[in-house]
Design an enzyme around this catalytic site. Structure first.
Site, short mmCIF file in Angstrom:
data_model
loop_
_atom_site.label_atom_id
_atom_site.label_comp_id
_atom_site.label_asym_id
_atom_site.label_seq_id
_atom_site.Cartn_x
_atom_site.Cartn_y
_atom_site.Cartn_z
N TYR A 166 5.25 -8.33 -6.59
CA TYR A 166 4.04 -7.53 -6.40
C TYR A 166 3.96 -6.42 -7.45
O TYR A 166 2.95 -6.25 -8.13
CB TYR A 166 4.03 -6.94 -4.98
CG TYR A 166 2.95 -5.92 -4.72
CD1 TYR A 166 1.62 -6.29 -4.59
CD2 TYR A 166 3.26 -4.56 -4.60
CE1 TYR A 166 0.63 -5.35 -4.34
CE2 TYR A 166 2.28 -3.62 -4.35
CZ TYR A 166 0.97 -4.01 -4.23
OH TYR A 166 -0.01 -3.08 -3.99
N LEU B 94 -11.25 -13.94 -6.48
CA LEU B 94 -10.66 -13.34 -7.69
C LEU B 94 -9.58 -14.22 -8.33
O LEU B 94 -9.11 -13.90 -9.41
CB LEU B 94 -10.07 -11.96 -7.37
CG LEU B 94 -11.06 -10.88 -6.92
CD1 LEU B 94 -10.39 -9.52 -6.95
CD2 LEU B 94 -12.30 -10.86 -7.76
N TYR C 231 -3.83 -8.67 -4.20
CA TYR C 231 -2.88 -9.44 -3.39
C TYR C 231 -1.86 -8.41 -2.94
O TYR C 231 -1.03 -7.96 -3.73
CB TYR C 231 -2.23 -10.53 -4.24
CG TYR C 231 -1.34 -11.48 -3.48
CD1 TYR C 231 -1.68 -12.82 -3.34
CD2 TYR C 231 -0.14 -11.05 -2.90
CE1 TYR C 231 -0.87 -13.71 -2.64
CE2 TYR C 231 0.67 -11.93 -2.20
CZ TYR C 231 0.31 -13.25 -2.08
OH TYR C 231 1.11 -14.13 -1.40
N THR C 232 -1.91 -8.00 -1.67
CA THR C 232 -1.10 -6.86 -1.21
C THR C 232 0.06 -7.26 -0.29
O THR C 232 0.77 -6.38 0.20
CB THR C 232 -1.99 -5.83 -0.46
OG1 THR C 232 -2.66 -6.51 0.60
CG2 THR C 232 -3.00 -5.17 -1.38
N ASP D 218 2.77 2.62 -6.42
CA ASP D 218 4.08 3.22 -6.71
C ASP D 218 5.14 2.14 -6.99
O ASP D 218 6.18 2.43 -7.57
CB ASP D 218 4.54 4.07 -5.51
CG ASP D 218 4.58 3.28 -4.20
OD1 ASP D 218 3.69 2.42 -4.00
OD2 ASP D 218 5.48 3.52 -3.39
N GLY E 204 -11.23 -4.87 2.72
CA GLY E 204 -9.87 -4.32 2.74
C GLY E 204 -9.88 -2.90 3.30
O GLY E 204 -10.94 -2.34 3.60
N TRP F 66 1.75 3.60 0.08
CA TRP F 66 1.91 3.61 1.55
C TRP F 66 0.55 3.80 2.24
O TRP F 66 0.37 4.69 3.07
CB TRP F 66 2.89 4.72 1.97
CG TRP F 66 4.31 4.52 1.53
CD1 TRP F 66 4.76 3.81 0.46
CD2 TRP F 66 5.49 5.07 2.14
NE1 TRP F 66 6.13 3.87 0.37
CE2 TRP F 66 6.60 4.64 1.40
CE3 TRP F 66 5.69 5.88 3.26
CZ2 TRP F 66 7.89 4.99 1.74
CZ3 TRP F 66 6.98 6.25 3.59
CH2 TRP F 66 8.07 5.81 2.83
N TYR G 221 -7.11 0.07 -8.85
CA TYR G 221 -6.05 0.75 -8.09
C TYR G 221 -4.71 0.07 -8.34
O TYR G 221 -4.63 -1.15 -8.46
CB TYR G 221 -6.38 0.74 -6.59
CG TYR G 221 -7.63 1.52 -6.30
CD1 TYR G 221 -7.57 2.90 -6.10
CD2 TYR G 221 -8.88 0.91 -6.30
CE1 TYR G 221 -8.73 3.64 -5.88
CE2 TYR G 221 -10.04 1.64 -6.09
CZ TYR G 221 -9.96 3.00 -5.88
OH TYR G 221 -11.10 3.74 -5.68
#
Ligand SMILES: NC(=O)c1ccc[n+]([C@@H]2O[C@H](COP(=O)([O-])OP(=O)(O)OC[C@H]3O[C@@H](n4cnc5c(N)ncnc54)[C@H](OP(=O)(O)O)[C@@H]3O)[C@@H](O)[C@H]2O)c1
Length: 315
Positions: free
Chosen positions: A126, A38, A62-63, A103, A12, A151, A100
């Site tokens: 998310y 995962l 999962y972004t 926001d 990533g 961001w 991690y």
């Protein structure tokens, strides 16, 4: 003694930078989805039991924020359940966990920077799954550092910076949202700040005391604030000023010239997306400064530095 570190998500944006820098701290076992999926709790448990790390650094997530709206079960498995399993296993073997978050745990209704003690109220799948992951880590009793960032971009992977550069080779005009405010943060700065924080704990003789004093949730973002519109303008300015010889820049633009002449500000309503985003999600970084003495540079300075990566004249 140097810690044994298990890193997840090594391919990533953040995982790649961590993989480069974590060896300053200890021995790194870096893994990707092929080595440990995962979404499979048993695989996570087996990996941790096999490696027996002193420290787990979870850079995987999962972004895909919009995709998550229609894929809640998988987003929950990776963002909520996987960190819960990691924390539970970490607690059993006396390891610590670095995790991690985002926001997007906030609703964005505030109009001054969010502190760690502000009440989360996620408005997307998310955001909800990431918040549940944080909570599981906090509740586990394992020593942990949760860094909320936002961001995130890098000179590799999939992100806003690379998307804008690609679009700029295709369109004379870009229409970009101007009513969302955040802090664009370079993944390399997050990786650097993570290692600085960890060195302050792992280098102490009374490391256990240091973990129990400093375990907790911290905001870790670039200083300053920007809209996506301002970020776009800054990207195009950097692109125009730089000699554009960096390999990553050439890859992002496919070696083509930039065509964009105009950036037009639009509203979120004019750019409908499946997931809602917070309108204002600047995070206050003063706890990170107070506890660790760490401050990340302003977002414009970070962007400028990112443009210098791999430029033959700066190597
Ligand atoms: N990107 C942002 O704007 C942003 C903003 C705020 C917070 N964050 C947080 O910052 C952290 C790092 O984000 P990032 O931007 O570096 O993310 P990223 O570039 O999307 O990387 C995520 C990594 O997770 C891995 N992964 C996904 N599903 C997996 C699975 N089932 N098993 C194993 N690995 C899996 C991916 O593997 P593949 O390469 O195989 O897909 C990828 O390497 C995350 O916790 C994220 O929530 C990111």
């Amino acid at each position: 003694m140097k810690p044994k570190i298990l890193l997840t998500g090594k391919n990533g944006q953040l995982g790649d930078d961590l993989q480069q820098i974590l060896p300053r701290l200890g021995e790194v076992i870096a893994t990707d989805r092929a080595q440990c999926d995962l979404s499979r709790p048993a695989d996570i448990r087996n990996l941790i039991r096999e490696v027996h790390p002193d420290l787990i650094v979870n850079a995987a997530a999962y972004t895909a924020v919009d995709q998550a709206e229609g894929d809640e079960a998988l987003a929950r498995a990776i963002n909520s359940e996987a960190p819960a399993v990691m924390a539970e296993e970490a607690k059993k073997i006396g390891a610590a966990l670095v995790h991690y978050s985002t926001d997007y745990v906030f609703d964005g209704a505030k109009n001054s920077p969010y502190a760690e003690h502000d009440l989360p109220n996620p408005i997307s799948v998310y955001g909800r799954t990431k918040l549940a992951g944080e909570q599981a880590v906090r509740d586990s009793g394992a020593y942990h550092l949760i860094f909320r960032t936002e961001w995130v971009y890098s000179t590799r992977g999939k992100n806003f910076l690379l998307t804008i550069l690609r679009l700029a080779t295709q369109r004379e005009e870009l229409r970009i949202v101007r009513d969302q405010v955040g802090a664009p943060t370079w993944s390399r700065e997050i990786a650097g700040a993570t290692v600085k924080a960890l060195l302050q704990i792992c280098d102490r003789k009374d490391e256990t005391a240091a973990w129990s004093e400093r375990s907790g949730t911290y905001h870790m973002t670039a200083a300053g604030e920007a809209t996506w519109y301002e970020f776009t303008q800054a990207i195009l300015q950097e692109a125009a000023q730089s000699s554009n010889s960096a390999a990553w820049f050439q890859a992002a633009t496919n070696g083509k010239d930039l065509l964009t002449r105009r950036v037009v500000p639009i509203t979120t309503a004019e750019y409908p997306a499946p997931a809602r985003r917070p309108a204002y999600s600047v995070l206050l970084n003063s706890k990170l400064d107070r506890v660790f003495g760490i401050q990340l540079p302003d977002w414009r300075e970070q962007l400028h530095k990112a443009f210098l990566v791999n430029r033959p004249d700066t190597l």
